[in-house]
Each structure stands twice: as C-alpha cells, then as structure tokens.
Design a protein around this motif. Structure first.
Motif, PDB file in Angstrom:
ATOM      1  N   ILE A 155     -38.377 -18.519  69.863  1.00  0.00           N
ATOM      2  CA  ILE A 155     -36.880 -18.814  70.081  1.00  0.00           C
ATOM      3  C   ILE A 155     -36.311 -17.971  68.834  1.00  0.00           C
ATOM      4  O   ILE A 155     -36.395 -18.130  67.635  1.00  0.00           O
ATOM      5  CB  ILE A 155     -36.821 -20.326  69.726  1.00  0.00           C
ATOM      6  CG1 ILE A 155     -37.501 -21.181  70.609  1.00  0.00           C
ATOM      7  CG2 ILE A 155     -35.113 -20.985  69.949  1.00  0.00           C
ATOM      8  CD1 ILE A 155     -37.139 -21.008  72.063  1.00  0.00           C
ATOM      9  N   THR A 156     -35.012 -17.423  69.202  1.00  0.00           N
ATOM     10  CA  THR A 156     -34.483 -16.540  68.148  1.00  0.00           C
ATOM     11  C   THR A 156     -33.418 -17.317  67.362  1.00  0.00           C
ATOM     12  O   THR A 156     -33.237 -18.607  67.705  1.00  0.00           O
ATOM     13  CB  THR A 156     -33.373 -15.688  68.980  1.00  0.00           C
ATOM     14  OG1 THR A 156     -32.386 -16.259  69.739  1.00  0.00           O
ATOM     15  CG2 THR A 156     -34.071 -14.539  69.856  1.00  0.00           C
ATOM     16  N   ARG A 157     -32.980 -16.894  66.069  1.00  0.00           N
ATOM     17  CA  ARG A 157     -32.252 -17.487  65.125  1.00  0.00           C
ATOM     18  C   ARG A 157     -30.958 -17.721  65.681  1.00  0.00           C
ATOM     19  O   ARG A 157     -30.309 -17.238  66.573  1.00  0.00           O
ATOM     20  CB  ARG A 157     -32.028 -16.863  63.872  1.00  0.00           C
ATOM     21  CG  ARG A 157     -33.278 -16.621  63.138  1.00  0.00           C
ATOM     22  CD  ARG A 157     -32.858 -15.778  62.089  1.00  0.00           C
ATOM     23  NE  ARG A 157     -34.258 -15.435  61.253  1.00  0.00           N
ATOM     24  CZ  ARG A 157     -34.198 -15.941  59.969  1.00  0.00           C
ATOM     25  NH1 ARG A 157     -33.327 -16.639  59.246  1.00  0.00           N
ATOM     26  NH2 ARG A 157     -35.194 -15.442  59.180  1.00  0.00           N
ATOM     27  N   GLY A 158     -30.421 -18.953  65.709  1.00  0.00           N
ATOM     28  CA  GLY A 158     -29.119 -19.468  66.202  1.00  0.00           C
ATOM     29  C   GLY A 158     -28.060 -18.865  65.420  1.00  0.00           C
ATOM     30  O   GLY A 158     -28.149 -18.522  64.218  1.00  0.00           O
ATOM     31  N   LYS A 159     -26.999 -18.123  65.742  1.00  0.00           N
ATOM     32  CA  LYS A 159     -26.237 -17.418  65.117  1.00  0.00           C
ATOM     33  C   LYS A 159     -24.895 -17.907  65.292  1.00  0.00           C
ATOM     34  O   LYS A 159     -23.859 -17.466  64.836  1.00  0.00           O
ATOM     35  CB  LYS A 159     -25.911 -15.894  65.559  1.00  0.00           C
ATOM     36  CG  LYS A 159     -27.374 -15.139  65.463  1.00  0.00           C
ATOM     37  CD  LYS A 159     -27.471 -13.723  65.693  1.00  0.00           C
ATOM     38  CE  LYS A 159     -28.863 -13.111  65.341  1.00  0.00           C
ATOM     39  NZ  LYS A 159     -29.967 -13.704  65.892  1.00  0.00           N
ATOM     40  N   GLY A 160     -24.496 -18.974  65.947  1.00  0.00           N
ATOM     41  CA  GLY A 160     -23.264 -19.666  66.106  1.00  0.00           C
ATOM     42  C   GLY A 160     -22.417 -19.073  67.416  1.00  0.00           C
ATOM     43  O   GLY A 160     -22.880 -18.257  67.971  1.00  0.00           O
ATOM     44  N   PHE A 161     -21.285 -19.207  67.061  1.00  0.00           N
ATOM     45  CA  PHE A 161     -20.234 -18.648  67.942  1.00  0.00           C
ATOM     46  C   PHE A 161     -19.809 -17.351  67.661  1.00  0.00           C
ATOM     47  O   PHE A 161     -19.297 -17.142  66.435  1.00  0.00           O
ATOM     48  CB  PHE A 161     -18.752 -19.678  68.007  1.00  0.00           C
ATOM     49  CG  PHE A 161     -17.837 -19.495  69.190  1.00  0.00           C
ATOM     50  CD1 PHE A 161     -18.000 -20.056  70.505  1.00  0.00           C
ATOM     51  CD2 PHE A 161     -17.310 -18.321  69.079  1.00  0.00           C
ATOM     52  CE1 PHE A 161     -17.175 -19.981  71.562  1.00  0.00           C
ATOM     53  CE2 PHE A 161     -16.295 -17.870  70.345  1.00  0.00           C
ATOM     54  CZ  PHE A 161     -16.263 -18.602  71.487  1.00  0.00           C
ATOM     55  N   GLN A 162     -20.213 -16.518  68.351  1.00  0.00           N
ATOM     56  CA  GLN A 162     -19.749 -14.920  68.037  1.00  0.00           C
ATOM     57  C   GLN A 162     -18.993 -14.196  69.131  1.00  0.00           C
ATOM     58  O   GLN A 162     -19.097 -14.612  70.255  1.00  0.00           O
ATOM     59  CB  GLN A 162     -21.020 -14.369  68.124  1.00  0.00           C
ATOM     60  CG  GLN A 162     -22.144 -14.881  66.892  1.00  0.00           C
ATOM     61  CD  GLN A 162     -21.561 -14.653  65.484  1.00  0.00           C
ATOM     62  OE1 GLN A 162     -20.771 -13.951  65.346  1.00  0.00           O
ATOM     63  NE2 GLN A 162     -21.797 -15.493  64.545  1.00  0.00           N
ATOM     64  N   GLY A 163     -18.336 -13.241  68.552  1.00  0.00           N
ATOM     65  CA  GLY A 163     -17.456 -12.271  69.481  1.00  0.00           C
ATOM     66  C   GLY A 163     -18.094 -11.487  70.381  1.00  0.00           C
ATOM     67  O   GLY A 163     -19.337 -11.395  70.423  1.00  0.00           O
ATOM     68  N   GLY A 164     -17.339 -10.658  70.888  1.00  0.00           N
ATOM     69  CA  GLY A 164     -18.066  -9.821  72.118  1.00  0.00           C
ATOM     70  C   GLY A 164     -18.790  -8.606  71.411  1.00  0.00           C
ATOM     71  O   GLY A 164     -19.796  -8.283  71.858  1.00  0.00           O
ATOM     72  N   MET A 165     -18.308  -8.375  70.232  1.00  0.00           N
ATOM     73  CA  MET A 165     -18.877  -7.077  69.714  1.00  0.00           C
ATOM     74  C   MET A 165     -20.322  -7.341  69.108  1.00  0.00           C
ATOM     75  O   MET A 165     -21.209  -6.553  69.373  1.00  0.00           O
ATOM     76  CB  MET A 165     -17.885  -6.508  68.821  1.00  0.00           C
ATOM     77  CG  MET A 165     -16.655  -5.819  69.037  1.00  0.00           C
ATOM     78  SD  MET A 165     -15.826  -5.328  67.738  1.00  0.00           S
ATOM     79  CE  MET A 165     -16.507  -3.691  66.933  1.00  0.00           C
ATOM     80  N   ARG A 216     -11.134  -6.252  67.297  1.00  0.00           N
ATOM     81  CA  ARG A 216     -12.507  -6.933  67.731  1.00  0.00           C
ATOM     82  C   ARG A 216     -12.567  -7.772  68.936  1.00  0.00           C
ATOM     83  O   ARG A 216     -13.517  -8.394  69.249  1.00  0.00           O
ATOM     84  CB  ARG A 216     -13.220  -7.486  66.480  1.00  0.00           C
ATOM     85  CG  ARG A 216     -13.649  -6.861  65.380  1.00  0.00           C
ATOM     86  CD  ARG A 216     -14.308  -7.614  64.328  1.00  0.00           C
ATOM     87  NE  ARG A 216     -15.370  -7.906  64.905  1.00  0.00           N
ATOM     88  CZ  ARG A 216     -16.488  -7.498  64.430  1.00  0.00           C
ATOM     89  NH1 ARG A 216     -16.561  -6.109  63.842  1.00  0.00           N
ATOM     90  NH2 ARG A 216     -17.800  -7.879  65.167  1.00  0.00           N
ATOM     91  N   SER A 217     -11.362  -7.403  69.798  1.00  0.00           N
ATOM     92  CA  SER A 217     -11.513  -8.480  70.948  1.00  0.00           C
ATOM     93  C   SER A 217     -12.094  -7.742  72.102  1.00  0.00           C
ATOM     94  O   SER A 217     -12.286  -6.414  72.098  1.00  0.00           O
ATOM     95  CB  SER A 217      -9.842  -8.754  71.400  1.00  0.00           C
ATOM     96  OG  SER A 217      -9.278  -7.589  71.837  1.00  0.00           O
ATOM     97  N   ILE A 218     -12.504  -8.503  73.161  1.00  0.00           N
ATOM     98  CA  ILE A 218     -13.130  -7.918  74.220  1.00  0.00           C
ATOM     99  C   ILE A 218     -12.649  -6.903  75.287  1.00  0.00           C
ATOM    100  O   ILE A 218     -13.091  -6.125  76.051  1.00  0.00           O
ATOM    101  CB  ILE A 218     -13.937  -9.067  74.830  1.00  0.00           C
ATOM    102  CG1 ILE A 218     -12.939 -10.087  75.604  1.00  0.00           C
ATOM    103  CG2 ILE A 218     -15.030  -9.877  73.918  1.00  0.00           C
ATOM    104  CD1 ILE A 218     -13.630 -10.998  76.380  1.00  0.00           C
ATOM    105  N   GLY A 219     -11.143  -7.007  75.324  1.00  0.00           N
ATOM    106  CA  GLY A 219     -10.414  -6.248  76.229  1.00  0.00           C
ATOM    107  C   GLY A 219     -10.249  -6.925  77.401  1.00  0.00           C
ATOM    108  O   GLY A 219     -10.073  -8.139  77.733  1.00  0.00           O
ATOM    109  N   SER A 220     -10.363  -6.038  78.497  1.00  0.00           N
ATOM    110  CA  SER A 220     -10.040  -6.831  79.955  1.00  0.00           C
ATOM    111  C   SER A 220     -11.206  -7.633  80.263  1.00  0.00           C
ATOM    112  O   SER A 220     -12.403  -7.144  79.919  1.00  0.00           O
ATOM    113  CB  SER A 220      -9.793  -5.396  80.674  1.00  0.00           C
ATOM    114  OG  SER A 220      -9.837  -6.203  82.123  1.00  0.00           O
TER     115      SER A 220
END
Lengths: 226, 308
Positions: B171-181, B200-204
């Motif tokens: 089970i990978t380490r939890g990283k929380g709420f992360q952006g698309g990048m 750093r937004s995801i765009g379309s």
C-alpha cells in the motif's frame, strides 16, 4: 488433534511471555563456546573480539554492558522469531515456543521494529568498513589529501587536496565536503566517507575552527588562508 | 381492498414458490459437499513437504515481508545500489486451500505474531482450527497444485535466491489531496505569456457541446496514494538466511514498517532450475544461526571497464 496443537501454541505463548531474560543469557553462553566463523559478518564479530567482549561483560557486570549484549543478541533474536522450531532443534537451551514471544527488538509497533532493524544493519555495515579499511577521523577544518578511484573513468585514480568544510553524519551514508581551488576556481565536492572508491585519505593539516560548517570559506578566495 | 389482498396473495404465492424452488437446491447443496468431503478424506490429498520439480507453468507461493527502510550499498565493483530492506517475519503456511474444498489451489501465509487478546474471536478460531500460532498478517497466494505445502511450513528468505526478480505489492504512502501535476504528471500551464492564476491547473477537461459532459475516468486532482500498488521486477541483491532479511534494489511501495507481499516476477521470470520448489526446506541438523548472507554473483567482468 488440530485443536490440541493450537492449544499448545497458545498456552506456550502465554506461559513464556516473561522468559526474555533467560533467552538473553542462553545464546551468550552458546556463542562463546563456538565462535562464529564469519569474518565478513560483523554483527557476529570475529572470535578474538568476541572474547574480549565476553571478558568485558564478566568484569563489569554492571547495568550498561549487559544491555549492550542484549542489544547485540537482539538481532539474532530477530532470526529466532523467524524460525522458532529450528532454533529449538539447534540450541538446546532455547525451547521452541518461548522464542516466538519475547525478543528484545522493538516489537509493539512495526515501524519502530523496522527502524531498529535498519539501525542495526547500518551499524553493522559501518563496522565492517572500519574493520576492512583504516578510515581516519575527518572533521571540518582538516586539510586532507584524497586518492579517489573513478570507476566511470576507466578506474583511474585522481588525487586531490583540499579543506573539509562540512561533515554530514548519517551512518554508512556519512559524507564530507571538500573544498579546493582548481586553477583559481573554488570547487566543492561531496564524498561518501565509507565509499570503497576512496583509496586513501591522508590528513595533512588540522586547522583550528570554531564552527561545524565552514561555509564562510566560500566567500574567501583562498580556502587555505584564513 | 381487493388490490391489497391481491398483493398479499401474490406475495404468498411468491414465497411459496421460492420455497419450493429453494428446497431442492438446498438439499442438493447439502448433499454434494458431503459426498465430496468423504471422497477427499478417503482419497486424501496428501501434501508432503518434499522438494519437487518446477515446471514452467508452476507458480510458487509468495511471502509476506516488512519494509524496513532504504539504504545504499556499494557492490563489489564500486557501483552504488539503492537498497530496500525487507524482513520476512516468521512466515508460515497457515491454511491450504484446495479445489475440492475451496475451489482454488492457494496457500494462506501468515507473518509475525500476535497475542490472543489482540485478535478477534473469529480470527483466533481460524488459527486454532488450522493449528498454527497466532499471526499478525495473513495473505493468500494462489499457487499451482504441485506447489502446495502442508500447513505450518516455514517460508524463509531462502525461498528466493539472490539475482532473481520479484514483484512486490504494498500500500503506497498516502499523499492527500493532490493536483493534476503531481497526481497524474500533467504538464501544467505556462509560467508566463499572460498566464494568470493557472500555472499548475489541469487545463481542459473535455470538448464542447458534442459530448457535452466530462467523460468518466477523467484524470483530475484528488486523493493520491494509499492504494495498492505493485512494483514489478525488483531485483534481489542479497539475502540473509539467519535473520530472514532481503536486500532488494530500488523502491518498494509503502512506508517503513508496512507489510509488503513478495512474489516471483511475472515478467522477468526466474530460472526455474535454480529456484527451490515448492519452497526451501531447512535440512535436518543445519545450524541456521551460522549461515552466511548470500549476495548475488555479479560475474567477473568489470562493468565499468567493459563499457568500452
């Protein structure tokens, strides 16, 4: 039949919950009688070392030394956790069921157990390197002469001289930072202290310094002049 | 009134119907396993702990490891290897599942140990029924029929050999709420050229009227990590049979102290003639405390000199 076996396991586990002290003593005797035959394996040290260690324990007989022994044994404990039944066959003093309950490696929290194991392994690795090679004590302010083998460059040996401006203690991964002047340009390089590629370290001079990280030398043109 | 009565009637009819349908089923269900059980006991699948011959189709059991942490070692050529240390904490086979009984050939492996007070009653009952010590972690590994092992067989680190490849699941380490990048490796948006508030937004997220919606499964920001993940083809550098430790190259999922599951690699298949099959049995009278750690054989050709 099956139920009987399981009851034996459970009962033995409960019965021997407090038998840790006996287990610490027992393997000590067994290890002194038959010195381990592994020069590379540092945790079980070479025979002569083991003897001196044993004497130390006997002579001091205080609180601190036996603790060290317990700590040393802890690793072999780790093994007996791994195979309680086999150890029962080998070491007559250690009965099989009691090996699986009390052991002195940290047990309650698995992350601490893991950390403990890593500490032990790291210490072992450092001891092994120090047994094999003579690594001088390197501190900030020392001017040292290095001979480094570069495997990527056809294993040519390059020699360099400079001042140690920092040392980062991290077990096997301990590094030091060497600053020198190459054709008038200050060059800093970081070397792992225990790397096998460092063939020779010679302390040329020891400067008296008053701090651990000599980063202020970067602002001076010549690191050898203060 | 009449409607209600009709409803009740239909219910009753349904009930009776279902009863009638179910009854023979139940009987057949009861009858079959009884026959099967007796057959098993008479024919008795005997699982012996003896070395066998591994065929290309056979699949061995895996093992439960504890990720101890990472370090780096130098191999004999002076190259630095990133290492993860895995500890096989007292692995034994805790249950054998066969096709006759459970419909699958698999081995349940248990690791660690736990006290009875820390387990639930059903868990304790399971361990008692199998006659094995109480275990901290259980994991089932599907195997082929020839790789079955009797209950209580130890799976030591010598089940694996240095130099083979394994797949490590955890089970990978939890990283929380992360952006698309970070979460999906999106490129983000320009740092300049008039970009404002969207570096750093995801765009379309899709097209226009034609679908008129965002397709399901669109990669978007959200919770990252804390999921099961398998790292394939992890190379075993060294094993220590005394302490059941395994040094593997590179990363494995999870934090220190997490359980990971180690299996033979699916893609980089190990040499079946070298692997101990079904597992490594500790020979009688072998002093397990005096074994040397086994390191992988790196050959006699210096990789740094041979590069030319």
């Amino acid at each position: 039949m099956l139920g009987g076996v399981s009851r034996r396991w459970v009962a033995s586990a409960v019965r021997h919950a407090g038998a840790g002290y006996r287990r610490i003593l027992a393997p000590l005797c067994s290890s002194t009688s038959s010195p381990p035959s592994s020069p590379s394996f540092v945790l079980r040290p070479p025979a002569n070392k083991l003897d001196t260690h044993g004497e130390l324990i006997i002579s001091h007989n205080g609180i601190f030394k036996p603790w060290i022994v317990a700590n040393k044994y802890s690793v072999r404990c780790m093994t007996t956790v791994g195979n309680p039944e086999v150890s029962s066959g080998q070491e007559s003093s250690v009965a099989s069921p009691e090996t699986d309950k009390p052991h002195s490696i940290k047990f309650k929290r698995l992350d601490k157990t893991a950390k403990h194991i890593m500490n032990i392994l790291d210490k072992e690795a450092v001891d092994k390197v120090q047994d094999e090679r003579d690594i001088p004590d390197i501190r900030p302010g020392y001017i040292i002469q290095l001979k480094v083998e570069v495997p990527e460059n056809k294993r040519r040996i390059s020699s360099m001289k400079g001042i140690v401006i920092a040392r980062r203690n991290a077990g096997l991964n301990t590094t030091f930072r060497l600053r020198r002047l190459v054709s008038g340009v200050g060059v800093e390089s970081v070397f792992p202290l225990y790397s096998p590629n460092i063939k020779e370290i010679k302390v040329v001079d020891k400067r008296k310094v008053r701090r651990a990280k000599l980063y202020y030398l970067r602002d001076r043109m010549n690191p050898f002049k203060k | 009134m009449s409607a209600a009565s009709r409803g009740i009637l239909s219910h009753l009819r349904l009930l009776s119907f279902s009863c009638r349908v179910e009854a023979p089923h139940q009987r057949s269900f009861c009858a079959l396993p009884v026959v099967g059980d007796s057959e098993i006991e008479t024919s008795s699948r005997v699982i012996e702990a003896k070395p066998g011959v591994m065929t290309p189709s056979s699949r061995r059991t895996g093992a439960i490891g504890v990720k101890c942490g990472m370090t780096a070692l130098w191999d004999k050529w002076g190259a630095r290897i990133p290492i993860s240390v895995l500890w096989l904490d007292d692995n034994i086979v805790s249950q054998v599942k066969t096709v006759e009984k459970e419909g699958i050939f698999s081995l349940q492996v248990g690791a660690g140990q736990k006290k009875e007070k820390h387990l639930t009653k059903p868990e304790v009952g399971h361990f008692r029924a199998q006659g094995v010590p109480l275990k901290r972690k259980l994991k089932e590994f599907p195997v082929t029929e020839d790789a079955l092992l009797p209950v209580g067989t130890q799976i030591t680190v010598r089940h694996f050999i240095p130099g083979q490849y394994v797949d490590v699941t955890g089970i990978t380490r939890g990283k929380g709420f992360q952006g698309g990048m970070k979460r999906w490796g999106f490129a983000g948006m320009p740092a300049s050229h008039g970009a404002s508030l969207s570096h750093r937004s995801i765009g379309s997220t899709g097209q226009r009227d034609a679908p008129g919606k965002v397709f399901k499964g669109k990669k978007m920001p959200g919770r990252m990590g804390g999921k099961q993940c398998t790292v394939k083809n992890v190379w075993i550098y060294k094993i220590d049979p005394v302490r059941n430790l395994m040094w593997v190259k590179g990363q494995v999922p999870g934090a220190e102290g997490n359980f990971v599951f180690i299996k033979d690699a699916v893609y980089k298949k190990p040499d079946i003639s070298l692997l101990p099959f079904p597992t490594h049995f500790i020979p009688e009278g072998e002093d397990t405390t005096e074994l040397e750690p086994l390191t992988v054989d790196l050959g006699e050709v210096d990789p740094f000199m041979a590069a030319d």
